[in-house]
Write a protein that holds these residues in place. Sequence first.
Motif, mmCIF file in Angstrom:
data_model
loop_
_atom_site.group_PDB
_atom_site.id
_atom_site.type_symbol
_atom_site.label_atom_id
_atom_site.label_comp_id
_atom_site.label_asym_id
_atom_site.label_seq_id
_atom_site.Cartn_x
_atom_site.Cartn_y
_atom_site.Cartn_z
ATOM 1 N N TRP A 127 0.907 -1.116 0.025
ATOM 2 C CA TRP A 127 0.179 -0.081 0.006
ATOM 3 C C TRP A 127 0.898 1.347 0.021
ATOM 4 O O TRP A 127 0.313 2.166 -0.377
ATOM 5 C CB TRP A 127 -0.767 0.104 1.207
ATOM 6 N N MET A 128 2.029 1.078 0.479
ATOM 7 C CA MET A 128 3.042 2.402 0.251
ATOM 8 C C MET A 128 3.275 2.989 -1.173
ATOM 9 O O MET A 128 3.267 4.113 -1.481
ATOM 10 C CB MET A 128 4.357 2.177 0.917
ATOM 11 N N THR A 129 3.114 1.951 -1.963
ATOM 12 C CA THR A 129 3.431 2.289 -3.453
ATOM 13 C C THR A 129 2.290 3.497 -3.972
ATOM 14 O O THR A 129 2.674 4.345 -4.254
ATOM 15 C CB THR A 129 3.529 0.889 -4.563
ATOM 16 N N PRO A 130 1.116 3.078 -3.948
ATOM 17 C CA PRO A 130 0.123 4.093 -4.388
ATOM 18 C C PRO A 130 0.091 5.204 -3.576
ATOM 19 O O PRO A 130 -0.142 6.481 -4.219
ATOM 20 C CB PRO A 130 -1.177 3.137 -4.157
ATOM 21 N N ILE A 131 0.468 5.261 -2.253
ATOM 22 C CA ILE A 131 0.686 6.435 -1.510
ATOM 23 C C ILE A 131 1.879 7.478 -2.052
ATOM 24 O O ILE A 131 1.561 8.784 -2.268
ATOM 25 C CB ILE A 131 0.769 6.164 -0.206
ATOM 26 N N LEU A 132 2.830 6.893 -2.398
ATOM 27 C CA LEU A 132 4.075 7.542 -2.798
ATOM 28 C C LEU A 132 3.696 8.116 -4.341
ATOM 29 O O LEU A 132 3.951 9.355 -4.718
ATOM 30 C CB LEU A 132 5.239 6.852 -2.936
ATOM 31 N N LYS A 133 3.047 7.245 -5.128
ATOM 32 C CA LYS A 133 2.726 7.798 -6.401
ATOM 33 C C LYS A 133 1.727 8.887 -6.421
ATOM 34 O O LYS A 133 1.662 9.992 -7.136
ATOM 35 C CB LYS A 133 2.095 6.551 -7.316
ATOM 36 N N ALA A 134 0.704 8.901 -5.413
ATOM 37 C CA ALA A 134 -0.094 9.915 -5.333
ATOM 38 C C ALA A 134 0.462 11.061 -4.725
ATOM 39 O O ALA A 134 0.029 12.273 -5.333
ATOM 40 C CB ALA A 134 -1.315 9.530 -4.302
ATOM 41 N N ALA A 135 1.520 11.053 -3.966
ATOM 42 C CA ALA A 135 2.097 12.259 -3.629
ATOM 43 C C ALA A 135 3.057 12.744 -4.567
ATOM 44 O O ALA A 135 3.253 14.056 -4.779
ATOM 45 C CB ALA A 135 3.054 11.809 -2.358
ATOM 46 N N GLU A 138 -6.537 2.634 -5.519
ATOM 47 C CA GLU A 138 -5.632 1.560 -4.927
ATOM 48 C C GLU A 138 -5.264 1.248 -3.554
ATOM 49 O O GLU A 138 -5.322 0.341 -2.790
ATOM 50 C CB GLU A 138 -4.109 1.815 -5.963
ATOM 51 N N ILE A 139 -5.110 2.719 -2.921
ATOM 52 C CA ILE A 139 -4.873 2.634 -1.596
ATOM 53 C C ILE A 139 -6.172 2.024 -0.664
ATOM 54 O O ILE A 139 -5.921 1.420 0.229
ATOM 55 C CB ILE A 139 -4.754 4.042 -1.115
ATOM 56 N N TRP A 140 -7.227 2.318 -1.087
ATOM 57 C CA TRP A 140 -8.648 1.760 -0.481
ATOM 58 C C TRP A 140 -8.400 0.468 -0.610
ATOM 59 O O TRP A 140 -8.918 -0.219 0.358
ATOM 60 C CB TRP A 140 -9.827 2.316 -1.159
ATOM 61 N N GLN A 141 -8.292 -0.183 -1.816
ATOM 62 C CA GLN A 141 -7.989 -1.563 -2.048
ATOM 63 C C GLN A 141 -7.012 -2.315 -1.172
ATOM 64 O O GLN A 141 -7.274 -3.355 -0.773
ATOM 65 C CB GLN A 141 -7.806 -2.194 -3.626
ATOM 66 N N LEU A 142 -5.792 -1.777 -0.916
ATOM 67 C CA LEU A 142 -4.701 -2.390 -0.475
ATOM 68 C C LEU A 142 -4.797 -2.320 1.111
ATOM 69 O O LEU A 142 -4.104 -2.939 1.978
ATOM 70 C CB LEU A 142 -3.206 -1.980 -0.995
ATOM 71 N N LEU A 143 -5.267 -1.015 1.499
ATOM 72 C CA LEU A 143 -5.059 -0.757 2.945
ATOM 73 C C LEU A 143 -6.376 -0.458 3.579
ATOM 74 O O LEU A 143 -6.749 -0.790 4.643
ATOM 75 C CB LEU A 143 -4.101 0.535 3.172
ATOM 76 N N GLY A 144 -7.356 0.395 2.698
ATOM 77 C CA GLY A 144 -8.724 0.809 3.308
ATOM 78 C C GLY A 144 -9.324 -0.466 3.474
ATOM 79 O O GLY A 144 -9.984 -0.811 4.706
ATOM 80 N N VAL A 145 -9.581 -1.551 2.586
ATOM 81 C CA VAL A 145 -10.461 -2.677 2.956
ATOM 82 C C VAL A 145 -10.024 -3.535 4.082
ATOM 83 O O VAL A 145 -10.547 -4.123 4.924
ATOM 84 C CB VAL A 145 -10.406 -3.668 1.691
ATOM 85 N N PRO A 146 -8.693 -3.831 4.115
ATOM 86 C CA PRO A 146 -8.071 -4.531 5.233
ATOM 87 C C PRO A 146 -8.473 -3.867 6.615
ATOM 88 O O PRO A 146 -8.915 -4.561 7.665
ATOM 89 C CB PRO A 146 -6.503 -4.868 4.993
ATOM 90 N N LEU A 147 -8.227 -2.715 6.567
ATOM 91 C CA LEU A 147 -8.434 -1.987 7.957
ATOM 92 C C LEU A 147 -10.022 -1.869 8.277
ATOM 93 O O LEU A 147 -10.411 -2.173 9.461
ATOM 94 C CB LEU A 147 -7.911 -0.454 7.904
ATOM 95 N N GLY A 150 2.149 13.006 -7.441
ATOM 96 C CA GLY A 150 1.048 13.352 -8.704
ATOM 97 C C GLY A 150 0.619 12.591 -9.659
ATOM 98 O O GLY A 150 0.249 13.096 -10.675
ATOM 99 N N ASP A 151 0.740 11.224 -9.724
ATOM 100 C CA ASP A 151 0.554 10.294 -10.650
ATOM 101 C C ASP A 151 -1.285 10.023 -10.555
ATOM 102 O O ASP A 151 -1.393 9.174 -9.766
ATOM 103 C CB ASP A 151 1.369 9.005 -10.620
ATOM 104 N N ASN A 152 -1.961 10.622 -11.242
ATOM 105 C CA ASN A 152 -3.174 10.114 -11.293
ATOM 106 C C ASN A 152 -3.699 9.859 -9.867
ATOM 107 O O ASN A 152 -4.275 8.608 -9.563
ATOM 108 C CB ASN A 152 -3.377 9.005 -11.985
ATOM 109 N N PRO A 153 -3.774 11.047 -8.933
ATOM 110 C CA PRO A 153 -4.369 10.912 -7.577
ATOM 111 C C PRO A 153 -5.756 9.936 -7.470
ATOM 112 O O PRO A 153 -5.788 9.055 -6.549
ATOM 113 C CB PRO A 153 -4.552 12.175 -7.031
ATOM 114 N N ARG A 154 -6.605 10.185 -8.232
ATOM 115 C CA ARG A 154 -7.885 9.460 -8.282
ATOM 116 C C ARG A 154 -7.655 8.065 -8.379
ATOM 117 O O ARG A 154 -8.240 7.113 -7.338
ATOM 118 C CB ARG A 154 -8.757 9.817 -9.489
ATOM 119 N N ALA A 155 -6.812 7.648 -9.315
ATOM 120 C CA ALA A 155 -6.757 6.101 -9.605
ATOM 121 C C ALA A 155 -5.839 5.672 -8.284
ATOM 122 O O ALA A 155 -6.024 4.526 -7.777
ATOM 123 C CB ALA A 155 -5.914 5.757 -10.768
#
Length: 363
Positions: free
Chosen positions: A42-50, A61-70, A52-57
Amino acid sequence: MTAIDPESFNAGADEAKEARRARLFTRINKADTWFKVLGLAWMTPILKAAAGDNPRAQVKEIWQLLGVPLAAIAAFLILWGALAPKVQTSLGAIPGPAQVWEQVENLHGDYLRDKAKEAEFYERQDARNAKLIAAGKEDKVKVRAYTGSPTYYSQIFTSIKTVFFGFLLATVVAVPMGIAAGLSKTANAALNPIIQIFKPVSPLAWLPIVTMIVSATVANNDGLFSKSFLISAITVTLCSLWPTLINTSLGVASIDKDLVNVSKVLKMNTWTKITKLVLPSALPLIFTGLRLSLGVGWMVLIAAEMLAQNPGLGKFVWDEFQNGSSQSLAKIMVAVFTIGIIGFLLDRVMFTLQSLFTFSNNR
């Protein structure tokens, strides 16, 4: 004097910015491999969003990898807290998350108090010995080790130390036997019936045999290893070596026949063939067997410690069950979560080692 074209200057700045951006994403993609190994994908999409790489996508991905398990963990805790008080046992109602966390704090407090007692014990001993030395009575100086009751943390350490020792013994036995079975049809035919007979045997069946043998061969606990440690470790070895043996044999037998023919053409001796050809090709399956063996060993150890009353987490669970106090059930649940978390971490350690020493299509 030559005038600077603003458009050319801006174009150069944009190209430099895009180059820096490309280098940043290259680093993130390289780090992603190790994030996955360590369970931190889940660290990868966070870094990519920071970056500026397509924040919505990336948020998806963050929700799928981190949000759903939490969210799943939160739902589990809510259901546990709501349903636990409704289940009554001989030790009272099933403790909820708050009661279990309270016992985590109590066990940590017990550890701190025990460490304080240990420090006071050695301070008194040092002061007493200093007085004897000052009085010229060096012959009466005595140094004793602190013999307080084992803390929860010390029992965790004992179990981890025991399972690693038993796992290493199993690896030393299973890998050479697996290589032999994979390379030789005769060795495979000889080992196969032994594997099929002993692989299903429960640790509860091995434990009395191991206990009698260790008790007969180890006279006392003054050696490098105590009797209880050897009993638990050897039981772990006997139950956990089979996955490694089977997977090693399968990995060696599955080596590309062209590589085997190359070794014959080059007239490699047996040692060179094993180290340069067999092991590198079979490592992925060998590590799969090692991961399975370590998981089996960890489960077997807890059962062995409970049955044989050997020091460790298993004995802690059994002692709390026998204690029967109002806090015992919560402490048992603390141990259950501890066993599960340690088992997960052991698997991640083996997966990390597998990623370091083996290669796939992606790395």
